[in-house]
Write an enzyme that holds these catalytic residues in place. Structure first.
Site, PDB file in Angstrom:
ATOM      1  N   LYS A  27       1.066  20.309   3.770  1.00  0.00           N
ATOM      2  CA  LYS A  27      -0.546  21.071   4.886  1.00  0.00           C
ATOM      3  C   LYS A  27      -0.765  22.594   4.106  1.00  0.00           C
ATOM      4  O   LYS A  27      -1.763  22.602   4.440  1.00  0.00           O
ATOM      5  CB  LYS A  27       0.182  20.838   5.653  1.00  0.00           C
ATOM      6  CG  LYS A  27      -0.580  20.907   6.789  1.00  0.00           C
ATOM      7  CD  LYS A  27      -0.451  21.143   8.614  1.00  0.00           C
ATOM      8  CE  LYS A  27       0.115  20.106   9.334  1.00  0.00           C
ATOM      9  NZ  LYS A  27      -0.063  19.341  10.424  1.00  0.00           N
ATOM     10  N   ARG A  96       2.977  24.340  13.448  1.00  0.00           N
ATOM     11  CA  ARG A  96       2.771  23.303  12.973  1.00  0.00           C
ATOM     12  C   ARG A  96       3.433  22.629  11.972  1.00  0.00           C
ATOM     13  O   ARG A  96       3.526  24.010  11.117  1.00  0.00           O
ATOM     14  CB  ARG A  96       1.295  22.409  12.900  1.00  0.00           C
ATOM     15  CG  ARG A  96       0.597  22.393  13.859  1.00  0.00           C
ATOM     16  CD  ARG A  96      -0.586  21.763  12.418  1.00  0.00           C
ATOM     17  NE  ARG A  96      -2.235  22.322  13.759  1.00  0.00           N
ATOM     18  CZ  ARG A  96      -2.001  20.930  14.787  1.00  0.00           C
ATOM     19  NH1 ARG A  96      -2.346  19.764  15.090  1.00  0.00           N
ATOM     20  NH2 ARG A  96      -4.027  21.557  15.325  1.00  0.00           N
ATOM     21  N   GLY A 105       4.416  12.380  11.200  1.00  0.00           N
ATOM     22  CA  GLY A 105       4.754  12.261  12.912  1.00  0.00           C
ATOM     23  C   GLY A 105       6.098  12.604  13.233  1.00  0.00           C
ATOM     24  O   GLY A 105       6.761  12.564  14.204  1.00  0.00           O
ATOM     25  N   MET A 107       8.456  15.131  11.948  1.00  0.00           N
ATOM     26  CA  MET A 107       8.538  16.816  12.938  1.00  0.00           C
ATOM     27  C   MET A 107       7.470  17.028  13.530  1.00  0.00           C
ATOM     28  O   MET A 107       6.611  16.634  14.094  1.00  0.00           O
ATOM     29  CB  MET A 107       9.015  17.813  11.475  1.00  0.00           C
ATOM     30  CG  MET A 107       9.624  17.484  10.798  1.00  0.00           C
ATOM     31  SD  MET A 107       9.564  18.058   9.058  1.00  0.00           S
ATOM     32  CE  MET A 107       7.981  17.894   8.712  1.00  0.00           C
ATOM     33  N   ARG A 364      -4.278  15.521   2.486  1.00  0.00           N
ATOM     34  CA  ARG A 364      -3.424  14.962   2.261  1.00  0.00           C
ATOM     35  C   ARG A 364      -4.027  14.133   0.923  1.00  0.00           C
ATOM     36  O   ARG A 364      -4.645  13.478   1.808  1.00  0.00           O
ATOM     37  CB  ARG A 364      -2.157  14.866   2.799  1.00  0.00           C
ATOM     38  CG  ARG A 364      -2.358  14.011   3.956  1.00  0.00           C
ATOM     39  CD  ARG A 364      -1.121  13.955   5.329  1.00  0.00           C
ATOM     40  NE  ARG A 364      -1.762  13.092   5.627  1.00  0.00           N
ATOM     41  CZ  ARG A 364      -0.872  13.421   7.015  1.00  0.00           C
ATOM     42  NH1 ARG A 364       0.435  13.878   7.274  1.00  0.00           N
ATOM     43  NH2 ARG A 364      -0.951  12.067   8.205  1.00  0.00           N
ATOM     44  N   HIS A 480       0.407   5.701  14.886  1.00  0.00           N
ATOM     45  CA  HIS A 480       1.555   6.023  13.784  1.00  0.00           C
ATOM     46  C   HIS A 480       1.918   4.125  13.589  1.00  0.00           C
ATOM     47  O   HIS A 480       2.409   4.328  12.017  1.00  0.00           O
ATOM     48  CB  HIS A 480       2.671   6.365  15.127  1.00  0.00           C
ATOM     49  CG  HIS A 480       3.726   6.211  14.776  1.00  0.00           C
ATOM     50  ND1 HIS A 480       5.007   5.539  15.158  1.00  0.00           N
ATOM     51  CD2 HIS A 480       4.306   7.384  14.243  1.00  0.00           C
ATOM     52  CE1 HIS A 480       6.052   5.965  14.155  1.00  0.00           C
ATOM     53  NE2 HIS A 480       5.966   7.019  13.656  1.00  0.00           N
ATOM     54  N   SER A 794      22.789  -8.958 -24.359  1.00  0.00           N
ATOM     55  CA  SER A 794      22.217  -8.801 -23.053  1.00  0.00           C
ATOM     56  C   SER A 794      23.641  -8.180 -22.158  1.00  0.00           C
ATOM     57  O   SER A 794      24.461  -8.626 -21.221  1.00  0.00           O
ATOM     58  CB  SER A 794      22.290 -10.050 -22.374  1.00  0.00           C
ATOM     59  OG  SER A 794      21.321 -10.002 -21.555  1.00  0.00           O
ATOM     60  N   CYS A 861      19.740  -7.893 -17.881  1.00  0.00           N
ATOM     61  CA  CYS A 861      19.305  -9.198 -17.390  1.00  0.00           C
ATOM     62  C   CYS A 861      19.607  -9.378 -16.090  1.00  0.00           C
ATOM     63  O   CYS A 861      20.030  -9.600 -15.091  1.00  0.00           O
ATOM     64  CB  CYS A 861      19.604 -10.880 -18.159  1.00  0.00           C
ATOM     65  SG  CYS A 861      21.899 -11.173 -18.613  1.00  0.00           S
ATOM     66  N   TYR A 881      14.392  -5.036 -23.504  1.00  0.00           N
ATOM     67  CA  TYR A 881      13.453  -4.956 -22.924  1.00  0.00           C
ATOM     68  C   TYR A 881      14.869  -5.152 -21.645  1.00  0.00           C
ATOM     69  O   TYR A 881      16.349  -5.021 -21.700  1.00  0.00           O
ATOM     70  CB  TYR A 881      13.692  -6.260 -23.344  1.00  0.00           C
ATOM     71  CG  TYR A 881      14.537  -7.577 -23.492  1.00  0.00           C
ATOM     72  CD1 TYR A 881      15.433  -8.170 -22.035  1.00  0.00           C
ATOM     73  CD2 TYR A 881      15.376  -7.603 -24.134  1.00  0.00           C
ATOM     74  CE1 TYR A 881      16.431  -9.359 -22.540  1.00  0.00           C
ATOM     75  CE2 TYR A 881      16.133  -8.529 -24.246  1.00  0.00           C
ATOM     76  CZ  TYR A 881      16.513  -9.755 -23.769  1.00  0.00           C
ATOM     77  OH  TYR A 881      17.680 -10.095 -23.313  1.00  0.00           O
TER      78      TYR A 881
HETATM   79  C1  PEP Z   1      25.624 -10.383 -14.608  1.00  0.00           C
HETATM   80  O1  PEP Z   1      26.600 -10.379 -14.258  1.00  0.00           O
HETATM   81  O2  PEP Z   1      24.753  -9.226 -14.169  1.00  0.00           O
HETATM   82  C2  PEP Z   1      23.961 -11.125 -14.800  1.00  0.00           C
HETATM   83  C3  PEP Z   1      23.123 -11.759 -15.152  1.00  0.00           C
HETATM   84  O3  PEP Z   1      24.576 -13.014 -14.756  1.00  0.00           O
HETATM   85  P1  PEP Z   1      25.599 -13.930 -13.250  1.00  0.00           P
HETATM   86  O4  PEP Z   1      24.272 -12.377 -12.528  1.00  0.00           O
HETATM   87  O5  PEP Z   1      24.348 -14.478 -13.289  1.00  0.00           O
HETATM   88  O6  PEP Z   1      26.686 -13.223 -12.964  1.00  0.00           O
END
Ligand code: PEP
Ligand code: MG
Length: 909
Positions: A27, A96, A105, A107, A364, A480, A794, A861, A881
């Site tokens: 501000k 303020r 809101g 503070m 802002r 709010h 992975s 993954c 990835y």
């Molecule tokens: C993991 O363990 O990160 C995974 C992808 O396998 P799951 O969640 O199926 O055990």
């Protein structure tokens, strides 16, 4: 040397600038910038965040601060030609809060400082309105009592109620029982000077009674106490919670802005309002906002009076600011454009018009819905205001989930019972609850709730967080409830004025046109709200998926230009794969084959396979599964059209597939031609104390090689078939939970043998890869050995987190939240990767793996593959990835692009 604690600003001149937000707060820095741009702001000065931090550390003002404040007050007196505490010509100031990052809101603020029993007379004379002066005085007493002296604001309410009653009696109005209706029937603006004088006397008595001291009449005593209170408000519970929710560091502190008061409640040529340079809900480029004539700023945001629209529209009926005060509107319109060009972002502006003169009180970067954030960023690129890379960095990927929020299914044919202001998009159903505590309690039991309130205040924050959606009876699109819900990504309908909530009886009613009750909503009744249209429905109304929209599509195309990492999806069915593909996934990063085993036709064969007495019997059962699996994989390959499809060999402990119910056990025994007792014995044999560390993953393949053999056959048969159909295929076969070279070597032999056989049968080969998941610390530490048999790694960070921390992913709920609360862990490591521990293992595995096999490629993954912070880490350590659930793919794409931009700093200009 004494540090500089105070930075001044007045029209056309300021000591500070926009870039100094860490020191002056958002501000303060922006007030300085507006002054520099020649925009009219009430003169004032900002006390720095450093002063706040010192105060909070020392427990008293740092040396030199009070002197600097005194000096600046003298300067302010000169600027305004008024005097602080002077009876004839009093200067009043506002105090303020204003942190580096906006915390709406959270503070405290105190207005009208400098009033006392004498100066109030001077103010009455100057303003020629005793009513106005005493109204200001009672506001100061209320705010000072509450904020500085920490007297519960509810204790002040009876005094105001009494005044309202007196007026109602004078006007011979029937007296409603509840304070809420009374406030509506007799609003503040109706209270006269005499009533307000009584309120002032009462407030002073309440202050004396509850604080043990009279209200300080010395203006400097008021000012010092107010500054200290605003400093302290940095550490109030709701501000702390807000910081935790928004990742704002606790050691920033707040600045304090002290400014000459300007009044929007000086009569019909005065007004106050809030404006957005673009629509904060849709992102549409239109000047948008709300105002109230003859009112103070808090009246607009508090939602007590329902504000009017700023710009003219067919419905505005002369009530818009554009029609009512065209000159001020025109000036404001010009200023909003200047501000947007200067800050290169949508601005949220507060203004006051005092006797026809416009002042800007704040600007802002405006909070906005996720959809609006994307649209504004993309539009600003098209307008030449931003570069595409800046636009990508403007979006909070975590919030993009809002674009995927469901909407009401038009086919549901539901008719709304009420309509309010569409304050935060998305449609959601839940049980109606009328207070924050109930919302929290229900949510803790896993129930979906809609928090229904007359209006919300910062005290309701925990309930708003717990609720799936928020519905309020009062307040506009800048109330709010609206601002906070939008920030949290909760659907919200505000200002639903036909709704009346009776907290005492735990019931809300909707009134029809003639005032009759048309609907009753009792505590825990199911309702549905649509924050995109403002509609409210009774019951659970069917919702449908949202679309990304053209702006998001554009932004996603831009992400491809800057992202180094690819985004894949964890998908187990052709439908999921198709969804993922439509969101731009560049392959499947994990197909959990076990999910394919649960359908009716297959589970019997799976169970037969598990309970088989010998290899032969097992092979017989597996032969039944083979055609199903082949079809499954062919389906995935067809959808993914040559993109990599990573299929994991069977992973879970076999016990998970066995029946638990008596009748199922009986049926299974009958199919297999064995006794119930035999089946029960086998089930008991397979029971494990610690199945997650038991007979699962590659261990199944070592003990029952015919299982992976069947799956590999299915994968490669499917690949050959789909290739023969003329499609490209790119299968990746993944071995789960390996910790040694030996395990992988054994799997490799099986895979190669089956491949030879399948390819001989088809008379042609299909290219495929074999790799492993890294889910165990030993696998990470010996990654160079595993790499001998793997073409990819992975990282299964779900298991790797549980095995590294020794924390069960299924049982952590009973203690992990406390670990996060106490700061032992910065975050839930199953949501955001523990970069120090688990991340270090990932880093080691990559390094060792690469040395052993330079062409090795790496992905993640686990659930972390869809978490923006974890994605940032994945970029830093060079993963190829990330893979996440189909719905998170757009989020991950934006996060991956941002991570690349941040790491390489190679901007796209
Ligand atoms: C993991 O363990 O990160 C995974 C992808 O396998 P799951 O969640 O199926 O055990
Ligand atoms: Mg796993």
């Amino acid at each position: 040397m004494v540090r500089k604690f105070v930075y001044r600003f007045e029209s056309n001149k300021a000591e500070g600038r926009a870039e100094w937000k860490p020191l002056l707060g958002g501000k303060g820095a922006n007030l300085a910038e507006m002054a520099n741009l020649g925009i009219p702001v009430p003169p004032g000065f900002t006390v720095t965040t450093e002063a706040c931090i010192d105060y909070l550390k020392l427990g008293h003002f740092p040396e030199g601060l009070l002197e600097a404040v005194r000096d600046s007050m003298s300067w302010l007196e000169t600027c305004t030609r008024r005097q602080f505490g002077n009876v004839e010509n009093p200067l009043l100031v506002s105090v303020r809060s204003g942190a580096q990052s906006s915390m709406p809101g959270m503070m405290d603020t105190i207005l009208d400082l400098g009033l006392n029993d004498e100066t109030v007379i001077g103010l009455a004379r100057q303003s020629q309105s005793e009513r106005f002066a005493f109204d200001a005085y009672r506001r100061l007493l209320g705010m000072f009592g509450n904020v500085v002296l920490e007297i519960d604001h509810e204790l002040f309410e009876p005094a105001l109620d009494a005044a309202r009653r007196a007026v109602a009696r004078q006007k011979q109005l029937s007296l409603p029982d509840d304070a809420d209706t009374l406030a509506r029937v007799v609003p503040d603006s109706v209270l006269g000077a005499e009533e307000l004088k009584l309120v002032v006397a009462d407030y002073k008595r309440i202050i004396l009674e509850h604080s043990g001291k009279p209200f300080p009449s010395d203006p400097y005593e008021q000012l010092d106490a107010a500054i200290a209170a605003v400093f302290r408000s940095w550490n109030n519970a709701r501000a702390k919670l807000y910081r935790e929710m928004h990742d704002i560091p606790h050691d920033w502190g707040t600045a304090v802005n002290i400014q000459a008061m300007v009044f929007g409640n000086l009569g019909d040529t005065s007004a106050t309002g809030v404006a957005f340079t673009r629509d904060p809900s849709t992102g549409e480029r239109r000047f948008f906002g709300e105002w109230l004539p003859n009112a103070q700023g808090e009246d607009v945001v508090a939602g007590i009076r329902t504000p009017r629209a700023l710009s003219r529209s067919p419905e505005s009926d002369g009530s818009s600011l554009e029609e009512a005060m065209p000159d001020s509107y025109a000036e404001l319109f010009k200023i909003q454009h200047v501000l947007e060009q200067r800050f290169r972002d949508m601005q949220d502006i507060e203004f006051t018009i005092e006797a026809g003169r416009l002042y800007l009180l704040q600007t802002r970067n405006g909070k906005r819905s996720a959809r609006a954030s994307v649209r504004i960023a993309v539009d600003m690129v098209n307008e030449g205001l931003l570069y595409p890379d800046e636009a990508i960095l403007r979006v909070d990927p975590e919030r993009l989930g809002e674009l995927l929020f469901p909407a009401i299914d038009p086919k549901a044919g539901a008719s709304a019972i009420a309509r309010g202001i569409p304050a935060s998009p998305g449609a959601v159903s839940g049980k109606a609850v009328f207070n924050a505590e109930d919302a929290q309690a229900y949510a803790e039991r896993g129930e979906s709730v809609i928090l229904v309130r007359t209006e919300t205040s910062p005290e309701d924050l925990h309930g708003m967080k717990a609720a799936k959606g928020i519905l309020t009876a009062r307040g506009g699109a800048t109330s709010h409830a609206a601002v906070v819900a939008r920030g949290m990504g909760r659907p919200c309908v505000s200002g639903c004025s036909t709704l009346h909530i009776d907290y005492a009886s735990g019931e809300a009613v909707v009134h029809g046109g003639n005032g009759e009750v048309t609907t009753r909503i009792k505590h825990a009744d199911s309702i549905t709200i649509d924050g995109s249209s403002g509609s409210v429905y009774l019951g659970n109304v069917k919702t449908i998926e949202a679309e990304l929209g053209p702006e998001m599509e554009t932004m996603l195309v831009w992400t491809e230009r800057v992202s180094r990492m690819r985004v894949r999806a964890n998908a187990d069915t052709p439908e999921q794969a198709a969804k993922a593909l439509s969101f731009g996934a560049r392959g499947i990063g994990l197909c959990r084959t076990e999910h394919m085993f649960f359908s009716d036709e297959r589970i019997a064969a799976v169970r037969e396979m598990i309970l088989a007495r010998d290899t032969k019997a097992r092979e017989k059962a597996l032969a039944k599964l083979l055609p199903f699996q082949t079809q499954d994989f062919a389906g995935l390959f067809r959808v993914m059209k040559g993109l990599p499809v990573n299929i994991r060999l069977l992973d879970p402990p076999l016990h998970e597939f066995l029946p638990h119910e008596k009748h199922q056990i009986g049926e299974l025994a009958a199919t297999m031609g064995v006794s119930v007792v035999d089946v029960e014995r086998k089930i008991a044999e397979l029971y494990e104390f610690n199945p997650m560390l038991g007979h699962r993953g590659v261990r199944l393949g070592i003990t029952y090689p015919e299982v992976p053999a069947m799956q590999v056959r299915a994968i490669l048969e499917a690949a050959c078939t789909v290739q023969e159909e003329g499609h490209e295929v790119l299968p990746e076969i993944m071995v789960p939970l390996a910790f040694s070279e030996g395990e992988l070597g054994a799997m490799r032999v099986i895979i190669d043998e089956v491949a030879k056989d399948v390819f001989a049968k088809h008379g042609k080969e299909v290219k495929f890869k074999v790799g492993t998941m890294i889910e165990l610390p030993r696998a990470a530490l010996l990654a160079d050995q595993l790499a001998k048999h793997a073409e990819f790694f992975s990282f299964g960070t779900n298991d790797l987190t549980q095995t590294t921390l020794g924390v069960s992913r299924d049982d952590a709920g009973s203690f992990l939240p406390l670990y996060v609360e106490r700061g032992i862990l910065p975050e839930d490591p199953f949501i955001s990767l523990d970069t120090d521990g688990v991340g270090e293992l990932v880093r080691i595995a990559i390094e060792k793996g690469r040395v052993a096999r330079p062409e090795l490629h790496f992905g993640v993954c686990g659930e972390h593959g869809g978490d923006p912070k974890s994605i940032d880490f994945c970029e830093q350590i060079g993963l190829s990835y990330v893979s996440c659930s189909p719905f998170r793919v757009p989020i991950a794409r934006v996060a991956a692009a941002q991570a690349s931009l941040r790491r390489t700093r190679k901007y796209w200009r």
